[in-house]
Design an enzyme around this catalytic site. Sequence first.
Site, short mmCIF file in Angstrom:
data_model
loop_
_atom_site.label_atom_id
_atom_site.label_comp_id
_atom_site.label_asym_id
_atom_site.label_seq_id
_atom_site.Cartn_x
_atom_site.Cartn_y
_atom_site.Cartn_z
CB SER A 53 5.54 0.05 -0.42
OG SER A 53 6.81 0.34 0.10
CE LYS A 56 7.36 -3.12 2.20
NZ LYS A 56 7.65 -1.87 1.50
CB SER A 109 5.18 0.23 4.18
OG SER A 109 5.45 -0.08 2.83
CE LYS A 216 2.38 -1.83 1.85
NZ LYS A 216 2.60 -0.38 2.00
#
Length: 363
Positions: A53, A56, A109, A216
């Site tokens: 993730s 992202k 997320s 992140k």
Amino acid sequence: MKKAIFGIFLIFLLSFGAGAVPSVSARSAILIEANTGQVLFEKNADEELPMASVTKMMTALLVLERVPDLSELVTVSESAVRTEGSALYLKPGEQLSVSDLLYGLMLESGNDAANLLAEYVAGDNESFAALMIERARALGATHTVFQNPSGLPADGHYSTARDLALIAKAALQNETFRQIVSTERATIEATDQYGVRYLKNHNKLLNLYDGAIGVKTGFTKKAGRCLVSAAERNGIRLIAVTLNAGDDWNDHIKLFDFGFPRVTGVGEAIPIPKSIPLVGGTESTAPLQCDLSRAVIVDGEMKFSVELPRFLYAGGQTGTQVGVVHIETGGATQQFPITLAADTPIKVVKKSFFEKLFEFFQK
């Protein structure tokens, strides 16, 4: 007008208290200074690996760059909610703002939020992934390929620690992105199909490390634990990336503790001239300014030069660049413009009676 390079060259060799090079659990890692991009630590930083993730980051950056009004409402599609993994549990037909979806994307997320934002910007995931790759190349991230906006496992979906640091460096220059990723908790108000959504940032470093500002987290069985983080102290911003790490929180704490003592701000170390001779103006000199607030010294070493003309002609406006400061530190080069701090009006000289008479008979 030829430029004169003033003889202002200086090398600082100071003793900084950086400790031993840290040992990290991650298969791949990097630590950079965010202004210069100077690498302070790396371990297998160019190995192409899945990044879960962490993907992202690019999704959010593209949305922020392509959607000028974050209050725009987006209608949830059937295709967007057909996903696995972490989600906001969006309902088809439900409407949420782009802003709410971005918070859901980066804090919780949400893979469904990633799909919906991709569809909203580009029409479908595949077209959005192509935009992601294009943007990555523009940032110099040449070893990154995106297959989707969420980071779910897919053949040919990979990046490197170095590339992810470049993407994070660019994303953190966006004020809204910084605000989102540094937010610990947020709320999405109830819609006609779902109640209030309470969002919590999964990045524990926001509480574990003084000065942390994001960025992140990510995890899949294939990618392992992935983390991109950033922290700021005394005007210095560092970015750390770890991929496939068994102990990522401690890895990042070690990296920041290693990096911050190695970097310091320039401060007043560079003697920028306060003014420059002016020809044809109401004043004899023009005031100068140079913002060195983002200039840094790495490992106590710096070499610089100040480039300015010997004089200026009047008629310039405040903010006009007239010179530049070049700084070399730790193998990286920084440049900062020197500009006019005020307008430089042209002096109007009154003509004598005989000059006016002469001009009259010349017509």
